[in-house]
Design an enzyme around this catalytic site. Structure first.
Site, PDB file in Angstrom:
ATOM      1  N   LYS A 266       0.758  -1.124  -0.043  1.00  0.00           N
ATOM      2  CA  LYS A 266      -0.079  -0.084   0.620  1.00  0.00           C
ATOM      3  C   LYS A 266       0.530   1.141  -0.130  1.00  0.00           C
ATOM      4  O   LYS A 266       2.263   0.848   0.368  1.00  0.00           O
ATOM      5  CB  LYS A 266      -1.049   0.409   1.355  1.00  0.00           C
ATOM      6  CG  LYS A 266      -1.799  -1.028   1.523  1.00  0.00           C
ATOM      7  CD  LYS A 266      -2.581  -1.172   2.595  1.00  0.00           C
ATOM      8  CE  LYS A 266      -4.051  -2.044   2.404  1.00  0.00           C
ATOM      9  NZ  LYS A 266      -5.346  -1.769   1.776  1.00  0.00           N
TER      10      LYS A 266
ATOM     11  N   ARG B 161     -10.005 -11.910   1.540  1.00  0.00           N
ATOM     12  CA  ARG B 161     -11.065 -12.632   0.584  1.00  0.00           C
ATOM     13  C   ARG B 161     -10.531 -14.323   0.847  1.00  0.00           C
ATOM     14  O   ARG B 161     -10.508 -15.532   1.113  1.00  0.00           O
ATOM     15  CB  ARG B 161     -11.296 -12.068  -0.303  1.00  0.00           C
ATOM     16  CG  ARG B 161     -10.758 -12.252  -1.507  1.00  0.00           C
ATOM     17  CD  ARG B 161     -10.679 -11.459  -2.638  1.00  0.00           C
ATOM     18  NE  ARG B 161     -10.606 -10.057  -2.057  1.00  0.00           N
ATOM     19  CZ  ARG B 161     -11.185  -9.266  -3.401  1.00  0.00           C
ATOM     20  NH1 ARG B 161     -11.289  -9.157  -4.480  1.00  0.00           N
ATOM     21  NH2 ARG B 161     -11.016  -7.947  -3.320  1.00  0.00           N
TER      22      ARG B 161
HETATM   23  N1  BES Z   1      -8.115  -3.447   3.841  1.00  0.00           N
HETATM   24  C1  BES Z   1      -8.188  -3.976   2.824  1.00  0.00           C
HETATM   25  C2  BES Z   1      -9.417  -2.808   2.387  1.00  0.00           C
HETATM   26  C3  BES Z   1      -9.431  -1.442   3.291  1.00  0.00           C
HETATM   27  C4  BES Z   1      -9.047   0.118   2.071  1.00  0.00           C
HETATM   28  C5  BES Z   1     -10.690  -1.023   3.977  1.00  0.00           C
HETATM   29  C6  BES Z   1      -9.169   0.971   2.658  1.00  0.00           C
HETATM   30  C7  BES Z   1     -10.589   0.587   5.005  1.00  0.00           C
HETATM   31  C8  BES Z   1     -10.108   1.374   3.811  1.00  0.00           C
HETATM   32  C9  BES Z   1      -7.916  -4.822   1.984  1.00  0.00           C
HETATM   33  O1  BES Z   1      -7.595  -6.395   2.486  1.00  0.00           O
HETATM   34  C10 BES Z   1      -7.414  -4.663   0.281  1.00  0.00           C
HETATM   35  O2  BES Z   1      -6.692  -3.900   0.656  1.00  0.00           O
HETATM   36  N2  BES Z   1      -8.665  -4.409  -0.490  1.00  0.00           N
HETATM   37  C11 BES Z   1      -7.964  -3.460  -1.833  1.00  0.00           C
HETATM   38  C12 BES Z   1      -8.454  -4.321  -2.663  1.00  0.00           C
HETATM   39  C13 BES Z   1      -8.315  -4.814  -4.035  1.00  0.00           C
HETATM   40  C14 BES Z   1      -6.506  -4.933  -4.296  1.00  0.00           C
HETATM   41  C15 BES Z   1      -8.754  -5.022  -4.924  1.00  0.00           C
HETATM   42  C16 BES Z   1      -8.375  -2.413  -1.681  1.00  0.00           C
HETATM   43  O3  BES Z   1      -9.730  -1.955  -1.469  1.00  0.00           O
HETATM   44  O4  BES Z   1      -7.489  -1.562  -2.022  1.00  0.00           O
HETATM   45 MN    MN Z   2      -5.108  -5.312   2.396  1.00  0.00          MN
END
Ligand code: BES
Ligand code: MN
Ligand code: ZN
Length: 497
Positions: free
Chosen positions: A281, A355
């Site tokens: 991230k 997931r």
């Molecule tokens: N934990 C995150 C989702 C999230 C992001 C929650 C921002 C709250 C605020 C999850 O594990 C994630 O990183 N999801 C990705 C999925 C994507 C790579 C398809 C996302 O939402 O960017």
């Molecule tokens: Mn994630």
């Protein structure tokens, strides 16, 4: 905090602080009018003198009252009579609770619930008052030195004035339930707010075990990596491979009725820190990914609520706990793993890890022959884009189950909004090298995450609640909200009847 009902005569009120509502044009409800008369018209005089607009959220604190038994008065604006909405009422309660907290009152009496709120019964107003006051009094202290946390709140007791005709037993039940829920929310808040270096998978497991020791009907066991390996949870374990903290599957069983009664299963994502893995991230705001275990915290806390309320149902809580970090052993984009269900998964983005840990846990849930399985997870940023931060995203394979969650959400104001899981979306999850890909491209990200999970829930009724936008607040008020403890608890309460 202690909450109770007061139904003796209004003339004899004696308290450190009285909370009364007033509407636009200085209109008072019947209780406030009677109290005003008993005080010789003091309240009308104060309103006339200061002439507040009476908008919801506006508050007038009178910190010194003429000799008598009411030491302080907090007048709370409730807007135009007959136009008070649920959201405005909550806004007024939050302002009132903050005003009350800032006084030195130990005891308070409230008549705010005499106002009519659109489509909401008295129980709803009482529930909101308890929940909002407990949330206002919540303090995070664990990792702050004492000089930084300030004095603890002084308020000890709140009484609701009810007119003698009201069915007291209904309100008493509401108080008992909403207080248990509020305590559950504060436990979930504490776990969410703790940093990732303290709140690790092992720590989360310990907290669940601690809760298990407090309740006879709550049994807790923790599965370690060797056991997860044996179960064939290749998807879950692929996420924790890149971390030095071993994964845990927290298994909580609340036995509130006969052993042969099918349980409700709650599953909560317990990702104690999500750096994204090799699909790292960006740095800004990454600290907030300590909240990626809020689904798990809510499930742990909700099992505590069920036990506290001694609900006559069986409930199972499953929390897959892990970190998601970049490392030589971590998942790489393109890696293919085999889930417990035998489905092969191509990991195209290691940041879509939620997931991966949930699918194996959902497969595990099948062994309980559940009435229904409800998972909750901070799963997708896309859910925040779609719905903002007011409702959580709801998806599922059973309309009646989804309806019951919508209803529980309305009853607690822990609201959900449904998104479709049409098979048309499944195409986005196609992989050239495995049965399914773990991401579905930029469109409908919350839904394709739901569609991924749907593939592992063919054998039972299932709903998925994406709490990415509701589990915590960002910005100045950064902190865990304790959601969706109210929603899940109310769902269990409704099913216990
Ligand atoms: N934990 C995150 C989702 C999230 C992001 C929650 C921002 C709250 C605020 C999850 O594990 C994630 O990183 N999801 C990705 C999925 C994507 C790579 C398809 C996302 O939402 O960017
Ligand atoms: Mn994630
Ligand atoms: Zn995550």
């Amino acid at each position: 905090m202690d909450y109770s009902i007061k139904s003796d005569s209004l003339e004899k009120l004696s308290t450190d602080c009285l909370l009364l509502g007033f509407h636009s044009k200085r209109k008072l409800g019947p209780m406030a009018t009677a109290i005003d008369e008993a005080l010789g018209g003091l309240i009308s005089r104060l309103l006339k003198r200061d002439d507040p607009d009476g908008k919801p959220g506006e508050v007038l604190t009178i910190n010194l009252m003429p000799e008598g038994k009411i030491e302080r008065l907090i007048l709370v604006g409730l807007g135009k009579k007959d136009e008070l909405t649920a959201s405005s009422y909550r806004k007024a309660l939050i302002a009132a609770a903050n005003a009350l907290k800032s006084t030195a009152a130990k005891h308070a009496i409230s008549a705010l619930h005499e106002a009519d709120v659109k489509d909401k019964p008295l129980e709803w107003k009482i529930h909101q008052a308890v929940e909002i006051l407990e949330s206002t009094l919540y303090r995070y202290t664990q990792t702050k030195s004492e000089k930084d946390t300030g004095k603890p709140p002084r308020l000890e007791k709140l009484q609701f004035i009810l007119d003698p005709e009201t069915d007291v037993s209904v309100v008493e039940t509401t108080i008992r339930q909403s207080l248990a829920i509020a305590k559950g929310m504060n436990l979930a808040r504490d776990l969410g707010n703790l940093p990732g270096n303290i709140c690790t998978p092992a720590f989360l497991a310990e907290q669940a075990e601690k809760l298990g020791k407090q309740h006879k009907k709550l049994k807790v066991k923790i599965l370690g990596e060797a056991e997860l390996e044996e179960l064939g949870m290749g998807s879950f374990l692929s996420v924790s491979k890149g971390s030095r903290e071993p994964a845990k599957l927290i298994v909580m069983e609340y036995h509130g009725t006969t052993a042969k009664t099918k349980p409700h299963v709650l599953v909560g994502k317990g990702l104690t820190f999500d750096a994204g893995g090799i699909s790292l991230k960006q740095a800004g705001g990454m600290d907030e990914m300590k909240y990626d275990m809020c689904g798990g915290a809510a499930v742990i806390a909700t099992l505590g609520v069920a036990a506290e309320l001694d609900l006559p149902i069986n409930v199972v809580g499953l929390v897959p706990a892990s970190e998601n970090l970049p490392d030589g052993a971590a998942n790489k984009p393109g890696d293919i793993v085999t889930s417990m269900a035998g489905t092969t998964i191509e990991i195209l983005n290691t940041d879509a890890e939620g997931r991966l840990i949930l699918c194996d846990t959902l497969t595990y849930a099948k062994r309980y022959d559940p009435v229904a399985v409800i998972d909750t997870a901070t799963l997708t940023g896309a859910c925040i884009v779609a719905l903002g931060r007011h409702p959580s995203g709801l998806m599922g394979n059973d309309d009646a189950l989804c309806e019951s969650l919508v209803k529980a959400g309305e009853a607690t104001h822990d609201r959900v909004w449904r998104l479709p899981l049409w098979e048309d979306y499944q195409e986005q999850l196609k992989s050239n090298f495995a049965d399914v890909a773990n991401i579905g491209g930029p469109d409908a990200g919350a839904i394709t995450a739901g569609c991924f999970l749907l593939r592992f829930t063919k054998d039972f009724k299932w709903a998925h609640i994406d709490i990415a936008g509701t589990a915590w607040k960002t910005g100045n008020e950064k902190g865990s909200t304790g959601r969706p403890v109210p929603l899940l608890s109310q769902y269990l309460i409704d099913n216990a009847q």
